[in-house]
Every structure is written in C-alpha cells, then in structure tokens.
Write an enzyme that holds these catalytic residues in place. Structure first.
Site, PDB file in Angstrom:
ATOM      1  N   ARG A  30      64.136  46.216  45.699  1.00  0.00           N
ATOM      2  CA  ARG A  30      65.218  46.685  44.826  1.00  0.00           C
ATOM      3  C   ARG A  30      65.584  48.123  45.171  1.00  0.00           C
ATOM      4  NH1 ARG A  30      64.079  44.637  38.838  1.00  0.00           N
ATOM      5  NH2 ARG A  30      62.017  45.069  39.586  1.00  0.00           N
ATOM      6  N   GLY A  82      43.203  35.726  42.180  1.00  0.00           N
ATOM      7  CA  GLY A  82      43.378  36.771  43.201  1.00  0.00           C
ATOM      8  C   GLY A  82      42.741  36.456  44.536  1.00  0.00           C
ATOM      9  N   ILE A  89      39.786  35.249  45.298  1.00  0.00           N
ATOM     10  CA  ILE A  89      38.796  34.166  45.416  1.00  0.00           C
ATOM     11  C   ILE A  89      39.474  32.944  46.045  1.00  0.00           C
ATOM     12  CG2 ILE A  89      37.210  32.638  44.167  1.00  0.00           C
ATOM     13  CD1 ILE A  89      37.210  34.654  41.863  1.00  0.00           C
ATOM     14  N   LYS A 127      47.087  29.500  35.514  1.00  0.00           N
ATOM     15  CA  LYS A 127      46.108  29.328  36.599  1.00  0.00           C
ATOM     16  C   LYS A 127      45.318  28.031  36.413  1.00  0.00           C
ATOM     17  CE  LYS A 127      45.807  34.363  36.991  1.00  0.00           C
ATOM     18  NZ  LYS A 127      45.129  35.548  36.459  1.00  0.00           N
TER      19      LYS A 127
HETATM   20  N1  HSE Z   1      46.951  40.065  34.563  1.00  0.00           N
HETATM   21  C1  HSE Z   1      46.185  39.290  35.460  1.00  0.00           C
HETATM   22  C2  HSE Z   1      44.709  39.497  35.114  1.00  0.00           C
HETATM   23  C3  HSE Z   1      46.467  39.699  36.876  1.00  0.00           C
HETATM   24  O1  HSE Z   1      44.401  40.371  34.292  1.00  0.00           O
HETATM   25  O2  HSE Z   1      43.864  38.781  35.633  1.00  0.00           O
HETATM   26  C4  HSE Z   1      46.041  38.695  37.901  1.00  0.00           C
HETATM   27  O3  HSE Z   1      46.682  37.469  37.773  1.00  0.00           O
END
Ligand code: HSE
Length: 445
Positions: A45, A133, A135, A204
């Site tokens: 942006r 993340g 893993i 997730k």
């Molecule tokens: N807000 C998320 C957490 C970031 O605290 O795990 C990672 O998805």
C-alpha cells in the site's frame, strides 16, 4: 533452469520474513530444490515505506497487476483480510499461478471454493503458515501421518490466549491487565476479540480438522467459547486439583460424527500440553497406528511464519513440472474422496466437567447437589469445598446482609454434555445457590 519467480502480496511482518529467509538461505534452498527462487515483485500500500526496507525487490502498489504478471510463478499472500484478498487469489489462480497464503480466516471460510478453483486451473493452494505459525503441522497431518486414521487432535493454537492464561496461572495476574500487555507487545490480532473469544483458534481448528479427517472445511460447525470469563479463582482451584487451564482447539472423530470445539479446558498438569506456556503453540495428534504425537513451536512472528511459507514455496517448486495429479492433494485426501461428516451438537459432546458453585453454608446443601448428579447418572470424580467467605447472597438491596457462602468445586467423570447442562439448570434453581454456576470442560488427553 531459470529461477522461480515469487510475487509477494504484502510486505508487512510476515512478507518481510519470507523475503529475508529466501535471500539469506538462498544457497541452502537451491541445494534443496535444484533451482533458484527469487522474490521479484511485492505489492504494497505504501511504496515509500516498502522501498525504505531496502530488500532489493521490485515494488508496486497495483496488486491486481502482480497477480496477472506472466513472469510470476507463485503468489505468496501476506496481507490478510477477505477483501480484496479473496478476489486477488482467485485472479492469481485463474492466471495459472500457485498460491501460498498465511490467511487462516480466508482458508477456513473460503478454502473450499479456492481449492475447487485451483483444481480447475491445475495449480495448488498451500497454507502451512495459516496454522500454528512455524510448526509444520499441516505437513505432519497430510504426509508424515498419512498411514493413520487420525482419531483426534488437540492444540494450543492461539499464542495471545496462551500468554494471557500463562500469566494468570504463573503470576496470579488478572485477565484485563495481561490482555493490555499482549496488545502492547503486538501478539494480538488487530481485533483482539479474535484471540480471546477463540475465533482465530476456530479458523485454525477448522483447517486442521479437514486435513486430519479428509473432509471439506466446516468453520461454521466449530463451537467457540473464549477465555474472557476464566477467573483467577478458577486457575487457582484447577491448580489445587492438579490441572492447568488452557484454551484448546479439539477435533475428535467419533463413530456418530465429529466434534469441533474451541474452549477453555482443564488439562492434567503432567501432560506436556499443560506445560506449553507464553506465546508458544503446540498440537497433539492421535493416530491409530502411531498413537499420540506432539508438535511444538512458535505460533506467530515474522520468520517463524515466513519459515512455513517458504517451506510451502519449496514444495511447490519441487513439483513445478509435475502433472497436477502427482502433487500431494491440497487437503491430503483425493479431491473426490473428501467426505462430509455429521457435525455433532454441543449436547452430544463428551468430556469431563469442572463446576464451581457458590452455596449458602448450611447443612444439606452438598447432599442436594450430589443427589441431582446421582439422579442424572453423572459420576463425580472429586469435590473440593473451600472456606466460607462473607458475601451478599443474590441481588444487592437496602436490606442485604452478608452471610457465609462456600465455594464448592466439583469434577465429574466423562459424560454427555446435555446431561451436565440439565444438572446445571437444576443446581441453578436451588435457593441455596447464590450465583451462576461456572462450567469448564476437562480433557485428560
Ligand atoms: N493472533 C495470533 C496468535 C497470531 O496470537 O496466535 C498467529 O495466528
């Protein structure tokens, strides 16, 4: 072979992680793939801010031009959100580009349609970085555990929530106070209710469940309960009983259907998962052949998330010339073999339960409560009665006086949730019970 060209949508925390890893580890990655990988263009942006990073990447403010650029092989999305991200990914796919994304909400809600589009155009959509993340849990579920019928998985999959609960348990801090610190440290989502109310974890969990059980994404079927009502008292009572309270995502496959649920959970303190603290994430997966396996690591952050995105890029590059049918299927099961499962309702969930009641300190109260459990056929595992405290019973009026009230903690054996709800309703109706009953699920894992 000419280097593979990556177009990055977004050059924020995660995008920068991807660019840095691909530059720093270029030689090592080329030894793995047999060809170079270069980020050639990033769509941002704010051009000035991006150029000031000095990453040696072409910069554009036209994301649509990036996803249509014929020189780009793989589009790596790190901008988040739904609009215009979903449309950009559809364009990338329609233009024959593979897509790598860290966007958990987008995959959880729109994954089925994106995967269909990818199938039609002979490309893939990869999303390792969307869950936990750094893993490699998607890789583990889809490939490492492919021999197994996966029976259940349970994970701490939101770092912010885990940080809050860990600080409450270790330092006796209050919820609001720790949340403010998590926000200041930059762990929390832009809207922190996504973290504390379990929505981020539900995204997730929906993704992991699809890959584990070979079913279309069912974010709509995830029961979600946050941690904002967990009190310091519950954390302390759980500790006295030998448990820790964690915010878990649980996916369980039973004969009669699938449970998908995110909620605060008491876990025996001896379990490894109970000892995952701070912003770390961990997932336990139970496969019929392998038994329980545990995956632990950083659930967010620039390079941990970048690590997962680059791993996806490497997988795609390794199979770039392969017939699409020779790639690992997007959800780990052949597209035409995905199965809809019955999604169980909360009343049919099965767990053990922690209940906290507050009762007038008078003879017969405990007997009345245990009688309710007995009549419903619910077995009690443990009872803890605390010292009475002087408090007002019920509504505060001009005539209110303080009376002795005892906190009573009950742990039940495993039971159908519908029965626990009936028990709570009957207990709540007793004139000797002075405030709403607290209910937290217990998983022995
Ligand atoms: N807000 C998320 C957490 C970031 O605290 O795990 C990672 O998805």
């Amino acid at each position: 072979m000419k280097p593979v060209s990556i177009g990055l949508l977004g050059l924020g925390t995660v995008g920068q992680g991807v660019a840095r890893i691909l530059t720093r580890n270029a030689a090592e990655i080329e030894r793995r793939t047999g060809c170079g990988i270069r980020v050639t263009l990033a769509a941002v942006r704010d051009r000035n801010k991006a150029e000031a990073l000095n990453l040696g990447i072409g910069i554009t403010t036209d994301a649509q031009a990036l996803v249509s650029d014929p020189s780009i092989d793989i589009v790596c999305e790190a901008i988040g959100g739904e609009d215009p991200t979903l449309a950009l990914l559809h364009s990338a796919i329609a233009n024959g580009k593979h897509v790598v994304t860290a966007n958990k909400a987008l995959i959880a809600i729109h994954g089925n349609e994106l995967f269909r589009a990818a199938h039609t155009h002979g490309v893939t959509v990869a999303f390792e970085s969307a869950v936990a993340g750094g893993i490699p849990i998607i890789k583990a579920l889809r490939e490492g555990l492919a021999a197994n019928r996966i029976q259940w998985l349970a994970g701490i999959i939101n770092g912010t929530g885990n940080f809050i609960l860990s600080e409450m348990a270790e330092k006796g801090r209050r919820f609001d106070d720790v949340l403010a610190e998590a926000q200041a440290l930059g762990y929390a989502e832009a809207d922190p209710t996504f973290d504390v109310e379990g929505i981020d974890a539900a995204h997730k969990l929906a993704i992991m469940a699809s890959v584990a059980f070979g079913m279309p994404l069912r974010f709509d079927a995830v029961y979600t309960e946050g941690i904002s009502k967990v009190t310091r008292e519950d954390v302390e009572f759980a500790d006295e009983l030998g448990y820790r309270i964690k915010h878990l995502g649980v996916a369980r496959r039973r004969k009669d259907g699938v449970e998908l649920r995110v909620h605060p959970t008491l876990i025996p303190e001896r379990r490894l998962l109970a000892n995952v603290n701070g912003v770390m994430n961990a997932v336990v997966v139970y496969g019929d052949a392998v038994g329980p396996t545990l995956y632990y690591g950083a659930g967010a952050g620039s390079e941990p998330t970048g690590s997962a995105m680059v791993a996806d890029i490497i997988d795609i590059v390794r199979a770039l010339d392969a017939d699409p049918s020779h790639r690992v299927p997007i959800l780990g099961f052949q597209d035409d073999a995905l199965k809809e499962h019955v999604m169980l309702k909360t009343a049919d969930y099965q767990a053990a339960y922690y209940l906290r009641l507050h009762a007038l300190d008078q003879p017969g109260v405990l007997a009345t409560v245990t009688d309710i459990f007995g009549k419903l056929g619910i077995s009690i595992e443990a009872i803890l009665q605390k010292e009475p405290e002087m408090a007002i019973a019920g509504e505060l009026t001009e005539d209110s006086i303080e009376v002795p009230i005892v906190p009573i903690i009950l742990l039940t054996r495993r039971v159908r949730e519908g029965l626990i709800e009936q028990a709570i309703e009957r207990i709540q109706a007793l004139s000797t019970i002075t405030q709403p009953v607290t209910r937290i699920r217990v998983e022995s894992l």
